[in-house]
Write an enzyme that holds these catalytic residues in place. Structure first.
Site, PDB file in Angstrom:
ATOM      1  N   THR A 178      -2.261   0.450  -0.356  1.00  0.00           N
ATOM      2  CA  THR A 178      -3.064   1.445  -1.431  1.00  0.00           C
ATOM      3  C   THR A 178      -2.621   2.741  -1.425  1.00  0.00           C
ATOM      4  O   THR A 178      -2.782   3.499  -0.619  1.00  0.00           O
ATOM      5  CB  THR A 178      -4.750   1.710  -1.103  1.00  0.00           C
ATOM      6  N   LYS A 234      -7.330  -0.375  -8.617  1.00  0.00           N
ATOM      7  CA  LYS A 234      -8.098  -0.126  -7.107  1.00  0.00           C
ATOM      8  C   LYS A 234      -8.746   1.039  -7.004  1.00  0.00           C
ATOM      9  O   LYS A 234      -9.885   1.156  -6.588  1.00  0.00           O
ATOM     10  CB  LYS A 234      -6.850  -0.366  -6.271  1.00  0.00           C
ATOM     11  N   LYS A 284      -9.777   8.459   1.936  1.00  0.00           N
ATOM     12  CA  LYS A 284      -8.371   8.326   1.481  1.00  0.00           C
ATOM     13  C   LYS A 284      -8.352   7.650   0.014  1.00  0.00           C
ATOM     14  O   LYS A 284      -7.621   8.251  -0.930  1.00  0.00           O
ATOM     15  CB  LYS A 284      -7.446   7.352   2.290  1.00  0.00           C
TER      16      LYS A 284
END
Length: 333
Positions: free
Chosen positions: A116, A191, A266
């Protein structure tokens, strides 16, 4: 395959037709993903910079090597599951004068990045791979460690339709839902948008439960109403931040992840980068990013992200708890 997002049906490509998979990154997510590929009959050669991760891989029958370049030699697919976009780019192009993966594999190798990372970094990685004569797909995951171990992850995939079809059999082994979201970097875009929703909604659900405590509602009463009304969401009905209403939620395990607070912090920073880069007039997203950065820095990094409720509760005023909060339903659970 349409460029619009769609759920895929099982694919019929046999493991023996895929060739060797170089699996780079054997952490909490990557390790179980690699194990599931081996269990399904795929030939995997793995590498990680952490010796303990290599030891764990070998215990599950996964051959390991000393370097990423060695793992990728002769591989048909190079699958990366790395902590950041900089790690991915460094692995692709090399650092300190050492050759990168793109220069040491055969032409036409498939680069499948399941990390990611920033959308811009995903685009750069794809462009580097294509310029070097290879193919590239971004396929970040959702589902946490439990999903990685069970092979029930959701993959959000960006790439050309033909490249998506080529990697789909691998993704179906590691996940139960594989969604083609569009061209290169579309998987990363999906995402971070999804996790922006998730981070904001978990804060809202947690604030509502703390407010309910102050107003005298039991957790079960609030859950019974909201889970069947307009407040229903995944953060409430699957990852409920208070113990009791959803027995499988991390709140019943003292907020053991799950999906760690550091990872939510994050992902929200990645979303914030995209917000700033696109000029979107977002207000809740940046605030959620700030809240989770603080949560992670103040001890929540290794706790499930639903543990944000404890932070909200601790920072709330003393107030008054109503009669519904006496006994086992009281605040502080």
């Amino acid at each position: 395959m349409s460029e619009a997002a769609s759920e895929t049906a099982p694919s019929g490509t046999a493991p023996s037709e895929m060739g060797t998979i170089a699996f780079l990154g054997l952490g909490h997510m990557g390790g179980p993903m690699a194990i599931n590929l081996v269990k399904a009959g795929y030939a995997v050669t793995a590498f990680d910079v952490v010796p303990a991760a290599l030891d764990a891989a070998r215990e599950h029958g996964i051959p390991t090597v000393r370097t990423a370049v060695e793992a990728a030699a002769g591989a048909a697919v190079v699958l990366t599951m790395l902590p950041s976009g900089q790690h991915v780019l460094d692995a692709y192009r090399g650092t300190g004068g050492a050759p990168g993966l793109l220069d040491t594999v055969a032409p036409g190798t498939m680069f499948l990045d399941c990390s990611t990372i920033n959308v811009d970094e995903a685009r750069e990685a794809e462009a580097l791979a294509v310029a070097a004569g290879h193919r590239a797909v971004d396929a970040p995951v959702s589902g946490g460690v439990v999903g990685a171990e069970a092979g029930t992850l959701t993959f959000m995939v960006g790439g050309l339709p033909e490249d998506f079809e080529a990697v789909k059999p691998l993704l179906e082994v590691m996940g139960k839902r594989v969604v083609h979201c569009g061209g290169p970097s579309a998987g990363q875009a999906a995402k971070i948008c999804n996790n922006l929703i998730l981070g904001v909604s978990m804060i809202a659900v947690s604030e509502a439960f703390v407010l309910g405590e102050k107003l005298g509602l039991t957790h079960q009463a609030l859950f019974d109403v909201a889970s069947a009304a307009s407040g229903q969401c995944w953060a409430l009905t699957t990852n409920c931040p208070v113990p009791g209403p959803v027995p499988t939620s991390p709140a019943n395990r003292d907020y053991q992840p799950g999906f760690a607070g550091a990872l939510m912090a994050k992902d929200l920073r990645l979303a914030l980068n995209a917000v700033q880069g696109t000029g979107v007039a977002a207000r809740l997203g940046p605030l959620a990013s700030e809240i989770y950065d603080t949560f992670a820095a103040e001890g929540g990094a290794g706790r499930d992200f639903s543990g944000i409720i404890t932070d909200i509760r601790e920072k709330s005023g003393p107030g008054q708890s109503g009669p519904g909060q006496t006994g086992p339903g009281a605040a502080g659970r």
